[in-house]
Write an enzyme that holds these catalytic residues in place. Structure first.
Site, PDB file in Angstrom:
ATOM      1  N   GLU A 118      -8.891  21.870  12.164  1.00 17.24           N
ATOM      2  CA  GLU A 118      -9.423  21.881  11.344  1.00 17.24           C
ATOM      3  C   GLU A 118      -9.389  22.321  10.048  1.00 17.24           C
ATOM      4  O   GLU A 118      -9.415  21.310   8.858  1.00 17.24           O
ATOM      5  CB  GLU A 118     -11.234  21.989  10.917  1.00 17.24           C
ATOM      6  CG  GLU A 118     -11.524  21.027  10.501  1.00 17.24           C
ATOM      7  CD  GLU A 118     -13.369  20.940  10.048  1.00 17.24           C
ATOM      8  OE1 GLU A 118     -14.007  22.201  10.888  1.00 17.24           O
ATOM      9  OE2 GLU A 118     -13.983  20.993   9.454  1.00 17.24           O
ATOM     10  N   ASP A 119      -8.728  23.742  10.007  1.00 15.98           N
ATOM     11  CA  ASP A 119      -8.011  24.009   8.304  1.00 15.98           C
ATOM     12  C   ASP A 119      -6.497  24.316   9.077  1.00 15.98           C
ATOM     13  O   ASP A 119      -5.996  24.917   7.885  1.00 15.98           O
ATOM     14  CB  ASP A 119      -8.296  25.513   9.042  1.00 15.98           C
ATOM     15  CG  ASP A 119     -10.457  25.443   8.731  1.00 15.98           C
ATOM     16  OD1 ASP A 119     -10.680  23.951   7.760  1.00 15.98           O
ATOM     17  OD2 ASP A 119     -11.580  26.523   8.804  1.00 15.98           O
TER      18      ASP A 119
END
Ligand code: MN
Length: 733
Positions: A87-88
């Site tokens: 996600e990051d």
């Protein structure tokens, strides 16, 4: 992969603590994969910071440590370390699979997906649906354990965020994650999540409780200690020397809830401490209970046997409340070490790391189910059992969002039609498709959990029998049936009237007049129908022959008024009358008002095509091209003359085929050519042939044949287009 750094920076202290917990819980575990995941994650999160100012890697390490404390398997701990990478950071699911295998890749993917669901409402029912949705979406329960550990660490560090964010996250934790932890039996995590949430949602209450309880705890220390000794001594004397007795401070959130529920003030809160007795066997549990009940009087109605009848989340224990030496109530829980473990860690205990044994998802799921089935025999609340099983099978339900973020629940296999009817009957009746996650989908699309659904409608749409095959909910099915039934009645009635009128013309009688003066009602009753409406619809539907009805009418009427010779055919007169009237439909069925017409799908006629009508049984009049082979197969008595109504403009759908040489940009050129004519494309399909030609099918909406002809020649003028033609399924030239 960079080698482990030799200098112990502050980021490495996290890893050291993680490995300490891992070694402590399972001394022989192979930690190389955990170390590898740490290096991998640290390299990816390099340079990222948390709001607290620490380097980002501290967060995944803390999450992994919580999972290690729950004594989970290596794959889950590794997932904890990697849970934010997809996600990051720039890492992809494929990279995770390459480095750590499919199992961990799928776990990380699951956590990423759940993180992307946004919760927009705190409405109780909604929260419940969200929890179910999370369970339904997670293919592997370990995904939820990682998500809970993630949330727990975020709650532990919530003070570094802005107040409005603190509030929103704390409320979401109370609504979604604490109940989810409870559902899975993770009561230690549940308690901590609730207390941390209370600190941010109601800081005044939280800090008052903290100071009050710590003060009170001091006052009561001696009392608690005395009671503990008293219980221990009694148990030792009665033959339970190994029973471990401990005071059990209640968590703040439960005290707060109790105060709210019973409207109590701080001074009225006494039972902030309960006692817990842990023994080795189930027999000892009941033995200890007997001893306690022989010393103090039990409070009636407060004894609960969760050993014989476990809670749906696997919780087992004996609960009792007794009147203590000072006359106050003391709550005592009695359980084995194994039950205690289950009570604190719930499903995590179930999924604990087993040395040397490969745990496959299948066997675990199977065991889990087996236990549920076993317990079913004892469970007092069948609903609760069903609920558990439902969630555990990762659910036969799907949960989807409205564009406003509301969650609706549907059975698996439900379609946009079920969704539309769930919202409003009219929305269902007019539904032509939907946009799911902003992409167009057809009516037959099967909804998936997490989909955002927007219904598309058209004023010309109406339900038909094929829809019954598409829907899964009884609500949608009933609404469609009701519509079809009402429609069939109406069209049968109109058809019946048409058929009867045709016959009565010879006798110079008018159906309308017979309805008005009540004659037809009388005849209907003679023939055992409730009303003239029923009679007409039965004629239309073919339940009763028109001959039978005529036999009732004609002798009667001929007596009253002798018939005149009718020079024209009855139909001809109907047509004539129709010409005087104006009708809003795009075709005029000569002589009949408000008769339902539908356009035959076989030949799909458009304004300008010569057409003819066919009186169907129960479905009104269907409009066919005069060239349609069906027309020649039809009973000529059922054919009626119709013509296009030039005063109304209603677009009709038509399919065209364009054959062209396969060159770049051609599709765009063709779409532009169509749009230039102000014609709407509802569907486009492109295929290529072996000899490098492209065959495109467009469904377009046009007004009439002249517009269609204009379009086709316009298309043929596009460079590269070889042929543009209308597609009709069958045609006789
Ligand atoms: Mn996270």
């Amino acid at each position: 992969m960079k080698p482990p750094s030799s200098s112990k920076t502050d980021t490495d202290t996290g890893l050291i603590e993680l490995l300490r917990v891992v070694r402590q819980t399972y001394p022989n575990r192979d930690i190389s994969l955990i170390e590898k995941a740490y290096q991998f994650s640290e390299a990816l999160h390099q340079g990222q910071q948390r709001s607290s100012g620490e380097s980002y890697i501290q967060h995944p390490v803390a999450v992994a440590t919580i999972l290690a404390e729950l004594r989970l398997d290596t794959a889950t701990i590794v997932t904890g370390l990697l849970h934010d990478t997809v996600e990051d950071t720039h890492a992809t699911r494929e990279e995770i699979i390459t480095h750590f295998g499919a199992e961990i890749g799928n776990l990380v993917d699951g956590v990423t997906k759940i993180s992307q669901i946004s919760f927009q409402t705190s409405e109780e029912k909604q929260a419940d649906n969200f929890r179910k949705m999370i369970l339904a979406m997670a293919q592997d329960i370990r995904v939820i354990l990682v998500k809970l550990a993630d949330r727990l660490h975020n709650m532990r560090t919530l003070q570094f965020l802005k107040p409005d964010k603190q509030m929103r996250i704390a409320q979401e934790t109370l609504d979604i994650y604490a109940p989810l932890a409870n559902r899975l039996g993770l009561s230690a995590i549940k308690r901590e999540l609730e207390d941390l949430s209370l600190r941010f949602t109601h800081p005044e209450i939280y800090y008052k409780l903290v100071s009050h309880i710590s003060k009170k705890a001091k006052e009561r220390e001696q009392y608690t200690h005395d009671l503990q000794t008293l219980i221990e001594t009694a148990l030792k004397d009665q033959g339970y020397p190994n029973a471990r007795v401990s005071g059990r401070p209640k968590h703040f959130y439960s005290i707060h809830k109790k105060m709210e529920r019973r409207n109590l003030s701080f001074d009225q809160i006494y039972d902030i401490t309960g006692f817990r007795v842990i023994v080795s066997t189930i027999e000892e549990c009941y033995g200890v209970l007997g001893v306690i009940h022989s010393i103090w009087t039990p409070v009636p109605g407060r004894f609960k046997d969760y050993i014989a009848i476990p809670k749906a989340n696997f919780y087992q224990s004996l609960h009792t409340t007794v009147i203590g030496p000072d006359g106050e109530k003391i709550e005592i829980q009695i359980r084995t070490q194994e039950m205690h473990d289950m009570a604190e860690r719930g499903i995590a205990a179930h999924w604990a790391y087993k040395e040397g044994k490969a745990i496959t998802k299948e066997t675990e799921k199977f065991n889990w189910l087996n236990r549920l089935v076993e317990w079913n025999r004892d469970l007092s609340e069948p609903n609760e059992f069903l609920e558990t099983v439902k969630l555990d099978l990762f659910s036969e339900d799907v949960y989807v969002f409205t564009p406003q973020g509301k969650v609706l629940e549907f059975p698996k296999g439900a379609t946009p039609l079920d969704f539309a009817f769930a919202i409003h009957t009219e929305l269902g009746n007019k539904c032509i498709g939907a946009k799911v996650n902003n992409r167009m989908v057809p009516l037959k699309y099967r909804l998936k959990s997490g989909d955002t659904v927007e219904v598309l409608t058209s004023p010309n749409q109406q339900p038909n029998k094929d829809w019954l095959k598409l829907v899964k909910t009884s609500r949608a099915r009933n609404k469609i049936r009701a519509f079809i039934k009402a429609e069939e009645h109406e069209t049968s009635k109109a058809t019946g009237e048409l058929i009867l009128e045709k016959e009565l013309k010879r006798e110079d009688l008018r159906v309308k007049k017979m309805i008005q003066d009540g004659t037809l009602d009388e005849i209907a009753k003679d023939l055992s129908f409730r009303s003239s409406d029923d009679l007409l619809s039965s004629i239309g539907y073919g339940k009763i022959s028109v001959r039978k009805v005529l036999n009732k009418i004609i002798p009667k009427e001929t007596e009253a008024a002798p018939t005149k010779e009718v020079p024209q055919s009855a139909l001809q007169r109907i047509f004539e009358e129709a010409k005087k009237k104006e009708q809003p439909a795009s075709v005029k069925v000569k002589g009949i008002d408000d008769l339902l017409v539908r356009f035959a799908r076989c030949c799909a006629p458009v304004p300008g095509d010569p057409v003819v009508g066919f009186i169907t049984r129960g479905r009104g009049i269907s409009v066919h091209s005069r060239k349609c082979p069906k027309v020649f197969q039809t009973d000529p008595h059922r054919l009626v003359e119709i013509e296009w109504d030039k005063s109304t403009k209603q677009d009709r759908r038509v399919k065209i085929r364009v054959v062209c040489s396969d060159r770049p940009g051609l599709l765009a050129d063709m779409s532009n050519a169509i749009k230039e004519q102000n014609i709407n494309i509802t569907r486009a399909q492109i295929g290529t042939t072996k000899d490098k030609k492209a065959v495109c099918h467009f469904t377009i909406e046009i007004k009439d044949t002249s517009e269609l002809r204009r379009l086709l020649s316009h298309l043929e003028a596009v460079p590269g287009v070889i042929l543009a033609e209308r597609v009709q399924r069958k045609e006789i030239d």
